[in-house]
Design an enzyme around this catalytic site. Structure first.
Site, PDB file in Angstrom:
ATOM      1  N   LYS A 104       0.864  -1.194   0.000  1.00 41.01           N
ATOM      2  CA  LYS A 104       0.000   0.000   0.000  1.00 41.01           C
ATOM      3  C   LYS A 104       0.895   1.237   0.000  1.00 41.01           C
ATOM      4  O   LYS A 104       1.799   1.362   0.822  1.00 41.01           O
ATOM      5  CB  LYS A 104      -0.890   0.002   1.247  1.00 41.01           C
ATOM      6  CG  LYS A 104      -1.654   1.308   1.465  1.00 41.01           C
ATOM      7  CD  LYS A 104      -1.879   1.579   2.956  1.00 41.01           C
ATOM      8  CE  LYS A 104      -0.598   1.645   3.715  1.00 41.01           C
ATOM      9  NZ  LYS A 104      -0.198   2.965   4.219  1.00 41.01           N
TER      10      LYS A 104
ATOM     11  N   GLY B 132       2.347  -3.584   5.122  1.00 39.82           N
ATOM     12  CA  GLY B 132       2.597  -5.015   5.026  1.00 39.82           C
ATOM     13  C   GLY B 132       1.677  -5.847   5.900  1.00 39.82           C
ATOM     14  O   GLY B 132       0.986  -6.749   5.421  1.00 39.82           O
ATOM     15  N   GLY B 133       1.635  -5.556   7.207  1.00 36.83           N
ATOM     16  CA  GLY B 133       0.789  -6.326   8.107  1.00 36.83           C
ATOM     17  C   GLY B 133      -0.677  -6.169   7.798  1.00 36.83           C
ATOM     18  O   GLY B 133      -1.449  -7.145   7.817  1.00 36.83           O
TER      19      GLY B 133
ATOM     20  N   PRO C  12       9.170  -5.546   3.686  1.00 39.53           N
ATOM     21  CA  PRO C  12       9.789  -5.274   4.985  1.00 39.53           C
ATOM     22  C   PRO C  12       8.741  -4.884   6.017  1.00 39.53           C
ATOM     23  O   PRO C  12       7.697  -4.315   5.685  1.00 39.53           O
ATOM     24  CB  PRO C  12      10.753  -4.122   4.689  1.00 39.53           C
ATOM     25  CG  PRO C  12      10.239  -3.486   3.437  1.00 39.53           C
ATOM     26  CD  PRO C  12       9.586  -4.567   2.659  1.00 39.53           C
TER      27      PRO C  12
ATOM     28  N   ASP D 116      -5.499   0.668   8.378  1.00 41.22           N
ATOM     29  CA  ASP D 116      -5.258   0.452   6.957  1.00 41.22           C
ATOM     30  C   ASP D 116      -5.923  -0.801   6.414  1.00 41.22           C
ATOM     31  O   ASP D 116      -5.882  -1.045   5.201  1.00 41.22           O
ATOM     32  CB  ASP D 116      -3.746   0.363   6.685  1.00 41.22           C
ATOM     33  CG  ASP D 116      -3.064   1.719   6.680  1.00 41.22           C
ATOM     34  OD1 ASP D 116      -3.747   2.731   6.440  1.00 41.22           O
ATOM     35  OD2 ASP D 116      -1.837   1.761   6.916  1.00 41.22           O
TER      36      ASP D 116
ATOM     37  N   ALA E 132      -2.004  -5.328   4.866  1.00 42.73           N
ATOM     38  CA  ALA E 132      -2.280  -5.993   3.591  1.00 42.73           C
ATOM     39  C   ALA E 132      -2.360  -7.501   3.780  1.00 42.73           C
ATOM     40  O   ALA E 132      -3.193  -8.178   3.153  1.00 42.73           O
ATOM     41  CB  ALA E 132      -1.208  -5.640   2.569  1.00 42.73           C
TER      42      ALA E 132
END
Length: 294
Positions: free
Chosen positions: A22, A110-111, A103, A142, A113
């Protein structure tokens, strides 16, 4: 190598969903609620690189983590993928695998998504509806936009999701210096939470240069705070901005990942090669945008 992009596909006998990176092309902090949550106005897009979450039928719920960024990632209740699965069905069973390429604590969701991809893949596997927005927000601000996983204008604390004009063909260079920045740390360093939002009406951008010109008049209000917390972010921005044909350099989210905007895949790929040579210890990816172009 970046993870392949899949959409509800079957990979090695398991259902698989992409957890796309994202990118906050803009991030305006417009206020703060009485409960401490900050109000945002952000143009959010999704890259063609990311993690992958897959699921297979099983009697009990389990999670394994693989991939080049999988080392040290928890597989129990602390993992957002595991929490997302418990939210979908507390007693449900599935064998989940997270193929980790992004990363951690890097401002590219990341988490969140991963959690969103877990919700989608389990909805396919179990034949059930996605949880309501309020429950998605419990996993993270998010998560709702990552569930949608297409260009959006995100407002409020993450619950406001509105479509945006179709983006022109555009490519990004993503660079992370290997420094994790926790979102609460960056928000604590924010000097004021009362900034102007984006214009009410977003334009129709003719091409990548037009988009970059418009973005340059917008902001990421967390960028100065992130640089104060991790000065290397400023170095990354300088390095990205100095690459050939870079139209704009900015930080995404709460950092430390920064992006450059380019008008062609060739320019983004060349910039990535330049960055890898100059900074072999940094995470670097050149990518297109999901849902951009005609």
């Amino acid at each position: 190598m970046d993870a392949p992009v899949v959409n509800g596909a079957v990979v090695d006998g398991a259902l698989a969903e992409p957890a796309r990176a994202k990118i906050n092309l803009t991030l305006h902090v417009t206020g703060r609620r009485a409960d401490g949550y900050h109000l945002l106005d952000s143009l959010v897009v999704f890259a063609d690189v990311g993690d992958v979450v897959s699921a297979e039928p099983a009697d009990a719920l389990s999670l394994s983590v693989i991939g080049p960024r999988g080392a040290g990632v928890p597989v129990g209740a602390d993992n957002l993928v595991f929490r997302a699965a418990k939210l979908m069905a507390p007693g449900g069973g599935a064998r989940l695998t997270l193929d980790k390429h992004l990363p951690a604590a890097s401002g590219i969701g990341g988490g969140s998504a991963d959690a969103a991809a877990c919700l989608r893949v389990l909805a396919h596997l179990w034949g059930c509806e996605l949880p309501p927005l309020a429950d998605q927000l419990r996993l993270g601000a998010d998560v709702p936009v990552c569930v949608v996983s297409r260009p959006c204008r995100m407002t409020g604390i993450g619950e406001g999701l509105a479509p945006v004009p179709r983006l022109p063909p555009v490519w990004l260079l993503l660079v992370n210096p290997g420094v994790g920045l926790e979102t609460p740390q960056v928000f604590r360093a924010l000097t004021t939470a009362d900034h102007a939002p984006m214009p009410q009406d977003l334009p129709v951008w003719a091409d990548a240069a037009d988009l970059a010109f418009w973005l340059a008049a917008q902001r990421n209000d967390l960028q100065p705070a992130a640089i104060a917390c991790a000065p290397v972010v400023g170095q990354v921005l300088d390095a990205v901005g100095s690459t050939a044909e870079c139209l704009l350099a900015r930080m995404s989210g709460s950092g430390a990942t920064c992006f450059g905007v380019y008008a062609s895949r060739t320019a983004a790929d060349r910039a990535a090669d330049t960055m890898r040579i100059a900074h072999p210890d940094w995470w670097v990816a050149a990518t297109g945008l999901h849902g951009a172009g005609t």
